[in-house]
Write a protein that holds these residues in place. Structure first.
Motif, PDB file in Angstrom:
ATOM      1  N   GLU A  25       0.958  -1.149   0.096  1.00 52.93           N
ATOM      2  CA  GLU A  25       0.056  -0.082   0.199  1.00 52.93           C
ATOM      3  C   GLU A  25       0.879   1.444   0.041  1.00 52.93           C
ATOM      4  O   GLU A  25       0.351   2.364  -0.622  1.00 52.93           O
ATOM      5  CB  GLU A  25      -0.942   0.037   1.345  1.00 52.93           C
ATOM      6  N   THR A  26       2.063   1.271   0.740  1.00 51.09           N
ATOM      7  CA  THR A  26       2.756   2.538   0.717  1.00 51.09           C
ATOM      8  C   THR A  26       3.928   2.462  -0.098  1.00 51.09           C
ATOM      9  O   THR A  26       4.525   3.574  -0.469  1.00 51.09           O
ATOM     10  CB  THR A  26       3.398   2.674   2.177  1.00 51.09           C
ATOM     11  N   ALA A 210      15.895  13.456   2.181  1.00 55.46           N
ATOM     12  CA  ALA A 210      16.101  14.069   3.540  1.00 55.46           C
ATOM     13  C   ALA A 210      17.045  14.958   3.560  1.00 55.46           C
ATOM     14  O   ALA A 210      18.062  14.769   3.226  1.00 55.46           O
ATOM     15  CB  ALA A 210      15.996  12.950   4.676  1.00 55.46           C
ATOM     16  N   GLU A 211      16.994  16.037   4.426  1.00 57.77           N
ATOM     17  CA  GLU A 211      18.199  16.803   4.771  1.00 57.77           C
ATOM     18  C   GLU A 211      19.018  16.308   5.838  1.00 57.77           C
ATOM     19  O   GLU A 211      20.138  16.285   5.638  1.00 57.77           O
ATOM     20  CB  GLU A 211      17.549  18.026   5.491  1.00 57.77           C
ATOM     21  N   SER A 212      18.305  15.538   6.887  1.00 61.98           N
ATOM     22  CA  SER A 212      19.304  14.859   7.802  1.00 61.98           C
ATOM     23  C   SER A 212      18.694  13.424   7.640  1.00 61.98           C
ATOM     24  O   SER A 212      17.766  12.975   8.224  1.00 61.98           O
ATOM     25  CB  SER A 212      18.892  15.518   9.065  1.00 61.98           C
ATOM     26  N   GLY A 297       6.972  13.328   6.926  1.00 60.07           N
ATOM     27  CA  GLY A 297       5.668  14.304   6.391  1.00 60.07           C
ATOM     28  C   GLY A 297       6.197  14.875   5.165  1.00 60.07           C
ATOM     29  O   GLY A 297       7.084  14.607   4.609  1.00 60.07           O
ATOM     30  N   PRO A 298       5.075  15.797   4.477  1.00 59.49           N
ATOM     31  CA  PRO A 298       5.548  16.533   3.116  1.00 59.49           C
ATOM     32  C   PRO A 298       6.748  17.236   3.668  1.00 59.49           C
ATOM     33  O   PRO A 298       6.615  17.727   4.866  1.00 59.49           O
ATOM     34  CB  PRO A 298       4.420  17.493   3.120  1.00 59.49           C
ATOM     35  N   ARG A 330       7.904  12.252   3.034  1.00 61.77           N
ATOM     36  CA  ARG A 330       7.099  11.285   2.521  1.00 61.77           C
ATOM     37  C   ARG A 330       5.668  12.085   2.276  1.00 61.77           C
ATOM     38  O   ARG A 330       5.278  12.865   2.850  1.00 61.77           O
ATOM     39  CB  ARG A 330       6.694  10.104   3.407  1.00 61.77           C
ATOM     40  N   ARG A 331       5.507  11.776   0.886  1.00 68.53           N
ATOM     41  CA  ARG A 331       4.089  12.229   0.358  1.00 68.53           C
ATOM     42  C   ARG A 331       2.686  11.620   0.196  1.00 68.53           C
ATOM     43  O   ARG A 331       3.069  10.103   0.428  1.00 68.53           O
ATOM     44  CB  ARG A 331       4.264  13.055  -1.081  1.00 68.53           C
TER      45      ARG A 331
END
Length: 390
Positions: A25-26, A210-212, A297-298, A330-331
């Motif tokens: 699903e993801t 990701a930034e971190s 998250g977004p 994640r969107r």
């Protein structure tokens, strides 16, 4: 983090199946291989997503496919006897592609609580990859034998894995639910939390970076040193910005549509809720050896300042200098979530209670057996007037 999953017993098989559903699903793609091991054919038949050749029935010569009847000593014996068959099924797993093994079991029954430590021990003997356990504790109302099974299995299982992550059914069961509905809901909650943990840092085509970065090494370092771990999670709905093109993939914390102060406060509040709210295993946060914070998250909502504030607050609460943290863009979820992994927790009232109840149950069972033998001897005593046939 890429995993090979081994579900042992009914609960373990169901959770592995739920992980496969989560993956589908993801699109997380965290499961590189999976098998379910059981002594009861009916339980294996109740699995939906796992292919039939990945469902391993053991102990056929001993229990004929009918399970071990909550006898976890027999469950351990059967797993030991058929370990070559289990290992044969694992040989098809691309071990060079995985970061760790995860052995999943309910600790109250017979096959899971007895077999999981045996399988974990075998994996540790053969492979260099970490072997983690995911154990599910029975509810207080499930009876003395299940509590005794869980206490003995926990004592054994934790010594055979690199870390044992626990999920306490009692902390999650809702009143008014049927047994099936209750366990299905619990499994979904369990997999949602651990799914976010293990999928953090995984990069797929077209995904944000990701930034971190929180990658598998961060998780492994948080779980190192053994012991017991717990997981906290909290999320809140947000209006997710539409992704209009390549430029929208670039991180921009100064996005005019997102108030920076509000974003910071949202993240720090979520970190507190995740840590002090309902953990997979209720425990005292202070005294935690290591911790990991993941904010998902977004990208426009993943406020760097909020994550750093949350990480520092977590250091203060745990008293640990080993608190790692990062973001997981994640969107499509429409939420911002904070996940907190507490590694090496030591102040766990539920475990001490479980041990005490199990000790009392073991003593009571011994007394009942002795009394039963005496009563039966009295029942069959004929004062020497009757003789046996042979």
């Amino acid at each position: 983090m890429k995993l090979a999953l081994i579900g042992v017993g009914q609960a373990g098989g169901k959770v592995v199946d739920e992980f496969l559903t989560y993956d589908a699903e993801t699109g997380a793609d965290i499961v590189r291989g999976a098998i379910a091991v059981n002594t009861a054919k009916a339980d294996l038949d109740g699995i939906d997503r796992l292919p039939a050749d990945r469902r391993i029935l053991i102990g056929q010569s001993r229990v004929k496919g009918h399970g071990v009847g909550a006898d976890n000593e027999l469950g351990a014996e059967v797993a030991e006897e058929d370990i070559d068959e289990i290992q044969g099924a694992l040989d098809s797993v691309p071990v060079h592609e995985i970061d760790a093994f995860l052995v999943v079991a309910g600790l109250g029954g017979g096959t899971g609580s007895g077999g999981a430590p045996v399988i974990a021990k075998n994996l540790k003997r053969i492979y260099t990859e970490p072997v983690y356990g995911l154990g599910i504790l029975p509810g207080r109302d499930e009876g003395g034998i299940y509590t005794l099974n869980a206490a003995r299995s926990l004592k054994t299982f934790v010594d055979e894995v690199d870390n044992l992550m626990l999920f306490d059914n009692d902390a999650w069961r809702s009143s008014g639910e049927s047994v099936g509905e209750g366990f299905d809901a619990i499994n979904r909650e369990l997999v949602q939390r651990f799914g976010v943990l293990f999928s953090a840092g995984e990069i797929t085509e077209g995904s944000d970076v990701a930034e971190s970065v929180v990658d598998s090494s961060e998780i492994i370092n948080t779980l190192k040193g053994g012991g017991i771990s717990s997981l906290g999670y909290a999320d809140v709905e947000v209006d997710e910005p539409k992704r209009s093109g390549l430029l929208s993939r670039l991180r921009d914390d100064s996005n005019p549509g997102i108030d920076s102060t509000e974003a910071t406060n949202r993240v720090t509040s979520l970190v507190r809720k995740a840590t002090l709210g309902r953990l997979t295993l209720p425990c005292e946060v202070s005294g935690t050896e290591r911790a990991l914070l993941v904010v998902a998250g977004p990208p426009t909502y993943l406020n760097r300042k909020g994550i750093e504030h949350g990480r520092k607050w977590l250091e203060e609460q745990t008293g640990s200098m080993e608190v790692r943290g990062g973001d997981y863009p994640r969107r499509g979820e429409g939420t911002v979530a904070a996940l907190v992994l507490l590694g090496g927790v030591t102040n766990v009232p539920r475990v001490k209670e479980l041990q005490q109840v199990a000790i009392e149950a073991q003593q009571n069972m011994g007394e009942i057996t002795d009394e039963s033998e005496d009563r039966f001897a009295d029942l069959m005593d004929s004062d020497g007037e009757l003789e046996s046939l042979f």
